[in-house]
Design an enzyme around this catalytic site. Structure first.
Site, mmCIF file in Angstrom:
data_model
loop_
_atom_site.group_PDB
_atom_site.id
_atom_site.type_symbol
_atom_site.label_atom_id
_atom_site.label_comp_id
_atom_site.label_asym_id
_atom_site.label_seq_id
_atom_site.Cartn_x
_atom_site.Cartn_y
_atom_site.Cartn_z
ATOM 1 N N LYS A 116 53.065 25.847 21.722
ATOM 2 C CA LYS A 116 53.173 25.336 23.094
ATOM 3 C C LYS A 116 52.405 24.015 23.219
ATOM 4 C CE LYS A 116 50.509 27.072 26.263
ATOM 5 N NZ LYS A 116 49.877 27.071 27.580
ATOM 6 N N LYS A 131 46.663 21.610 26.440
ATOM 7 C CA LYS A 131 45.577 20.665 26.711
ATOM 8 C C LYS A 131 44.545 20.685 25.608
ATOM 9 C CE LYS A 131 45.287 22.005 31.544
ATOM 10 N NZ LYS A 131 44.874 23.380 31.814
ATOM 11 N N LYS A 159 43.845 32.858 21.681
ATOM 12 C CA LYS A 159 42.710 31.970 21.968
ATOM 13 C C LYS A 159 41.447 32.416 21.231
ATOM 14 C CE LYS A 159 44.111 29.539 26.009
ATOM 15 N NZ LYS A 159 43.838 28.982 27.304
HETATM 16 N N1 AQP Z 1 53.601 23.792 27.469
HETATM 17 C C1 AQP Z 1 53.834 24.237 28.697
HETATM 18 N N2 AQP Z 1 55.105 24.283 29.193
HETATM 19 C C2 AQP Z 1 55.357 24.713 30.454
HETATM 20 N N3 AQP Z 1 54.380 25.115 31.298
HETATM 21 C C3 AQP Z 1 53.099 25.076 30.858
HETATM 22 N N4 AQP Z 1 51.919 25.397 31.425
HETATM 23 C C4 AQP Z 1 50.925 25.186 30.540
HETATM 24 N N5 AQP Z 1 51.412 24.723 29.391
HETATM 25 C C5 AQP Z 1 52.759 24.644 29.542
HETATM 26 C C6 AQP Z 1 51.776 25.889 32.801
HETATM 27 O O1 AQP Z 1 50.884 25.014 33.477
HETATM 28 C C7 AQP Z 1 50.163 25.760 34.465
HETATM 29 C C8 AQP Z 1 48.714 25.425 34.380
HETATM 30 O O2 AQP Z 1 48.192 25.850 33.125
HETATM 31 P P1 AQP Z 1 46.645 26.103 32.976
HETATM 32 O O3 AQP Z 1 45.908 24.852 33.179
HETATM 33 O O4 AQP Z 1 46.214 27.139 33.905
HETATM 34 O O5 AQP Z 1 46.396 26.644 31.544
HETATM 35 P P2 AQP Z 1 47.242 26.922 30.279
HETATM 36 O O6 AQP Z 1 48.489 27.638 30.547
HETATM 37 O O7 AQP Z 1 46.344 27.599 29.349
HETATM 38 O O8 AQP Z 1 47.560 25.433 29.860
HETATM 39 P P3 AQP Z 1 47.341 24.716 28.516
HETATM 40 O O9 AQP Z 1 47.777 23.326 28.706
HETATM 41 O O10 AQP Z 1 47.977 25.442 27.399
HETATM 42 O O11 AQP Z 1 45.777 24.711 28.328
HETATM 43 P P4 AQP Z 1 44.894 25.311 27.167
HETATM 44 O O12 AQP Z 1 45.103 24.419 26.019
HETATM 45 O O13 AQP Z 1 43.525 25.212 27.736
HETATM 46 O O14 AQP Z 1 45.340 26.709 26.928
HETATM 47 C C9 AQP Z 1 50.474 27.229 34.217
HETATM 48 O O15 AQP Z 1 51.409 27.681 35.164
HETATM 49 C C10 AQP Z 1 51.083 27.240 32.845
HETATM 50 O O16 AQP Z 1 52.013 28.292 32.680
#
Ligand code: AQP
Length: 342
Positions: free
Chosen positions: A196, A199, A113
């Site tokens: 991955k 968001k 990040k």
């Molecule tokens: N691609 C994914 N596949 C499976 N699980 C996922 N999670 C996130 N992306 C995937 C799981 O969703 C939960 C909530 O995630 P979060 O909002 O706390 O943040 P994150 O993991 O950082 O999600 P993003 O979508 O990837 O956001 P950004 O882009 O902001 O980094 C967690 O349990 C996560 O494992």
């Protein structure tokens, strides 16, 4: 009684990765009825990168609406937003004094990040996993359902809990066990099978958002990256029934689409391979779009309906925070006693 804690950041664009990898499992665990479940909108985590205040308010409501629409039931689970329970921040400070800098330096998500911008990102982004440990340990939770990307953070949380117990010669915090299960523990981007689904990806076509319309879903899946070969068969599986690593490496987009289909249809990858073996990708894409429209569009409609009644959502968050505070306060009192605060 077992305690389950998990959180989702209110950072917008909740997608099928968040749903299939985490939120769907929250509901299953709640309905098992074996544990006290805390499901949290982790707004303190969200501000580790700057958030527009008006938008943050909207996203907190929307994330809570997703929880409710997906089937998290406020009568069975405790639903709240993190900033309403001050004990998370207080415990995070205490755990900051337990966690070692070397441990945080190993966190790959921070490296990804922060990228080349390491000197300029917030201390909060670096420190994020300690707050995550505090979220879990404020309730002495022993199970944490997450997607695979959070595994390393949970190992760190477990190490912090163990070091606290060791430093103070107590057996206070339980062992933290990650619950990474289901057929979609790591959903990949529709544009790049090696990243991955996320968001924050600038391309909206990299993900299926939970509020996407049927037309948009068809369009995104139609444009999803594939490769020029036909779909593989069960020879792609190893002796344990998993996709062979060389196939994962050489055909990541194909594997991702097959996994997404298996997760949505709730069938084993072997059955998916048997169904689509030797076919062109458009057959698989049509089936994925159909099932996505069947599963995601009604969920999106429910989310939008929920958001019509903001007072209802706020009442649930306030009520959840009240209950969460009760549990955390008791634990924090004991933690302070152990440390020697008066
Ligand atoms: N691609 C994914 N596949 C499976 N699980 C996922 N999670 C996130 N992306 C995937 C799981 O969703 C939960 C909530 O995630 P979060 O909002 O706390 O943040 P994150 O993991 O950082 O999600 P993003 O979508 O990837 O956001 P950004 O882009 O902001 O980094 C967690 O349990 C996560 O494992």
């Amino acid at each position: 009684m077992d305690k389950i804690f998990s959180g989702v950041q209110p950072t917008g664009n909740l997608h099928i990765g968040n749903y299939l990898g985490a939120i769907k499992n929250f509901v299953e665990l709640q309905n098992n009825g074996k544990a006290r479940c805390f499901y949290c909108v982790v707004d303190l985590h969200a501000i580790t990168v700057w958030q527009d205040p008006i938008n943050l308010k909207k996203e907190i409501m929307e994330t809570a609406a997703v929880f409710l629409a997906a089937g998290i039931d406020p009568k069975k689970s405790i639903i709240f937003n993190q900033s309403k329970v001050l004990f998370h921040s207080e415990l995070a400070w205490i755990l900051n004094c337990i966690c070692r800098i070397g441990w945080l330096n190993r966190m790959t998500q921070f490296k990804e990040k922060a990228g080349k911008n390491r000197e300029k990102v917030s201390v909060g982004l670096y420190n994020y996993p300690v707050l995550m440990a505090a979220d879990i340990l404020a309730y002495k939770s022993n199970y944490v359902p997450v997607g695979e990307d959070q595994k390393q953070h949970l190992e760190l949380a477990r190490d912090i809990a163990q070091k606290f117990n060791y430093d103070y010669s107590v057996n206070f915090f339980p062992e933290i066990k990650p619950l990474i299960f289901g057929k979609a523990t790591r959903v990949m981007s529709l544009r790049n099978g090696n990243s991955k689904m996320s968001k924050s990806d600038i391309s909206d076509y990299s993900r299926i958002n939970l509020t996407d319309s049927a037309d948009l879903i068809y369009n995104k899946i139609k444009k999803a990256k594939t490769d020029s070969n036909e779909i593989m068969g069960i020879e792609a599986l190893d002796e344990n029934g998993n996709i062979k690593s060389e196939i994962l490496y050489s055909r990541p987009e194909a594997v991702n689409l097959l996994n997404i289909y298996s997760a949505l249809a709730d069938i084993e990858i072997k059955e998916t391979l048997q169904n689509f073996q030797g076919k062109e990708f458009r057959y698989l894409k049509d089936s994925i779009s159909e099932i996505l429209v069947e599963v995601i569009v009604p969920l999106g409609n429910k989310i939008k309906d929920m958001l019509e009644d903001k007072t209802y959502i706020l009442d649930i968050l306030n009520d959840g925070a009240e209950k969460a505070r009760g549990d955390a306060e008791k634990n924090l009192k004991e933690i302070k006693e152990i440390i020697g605060f008066i």
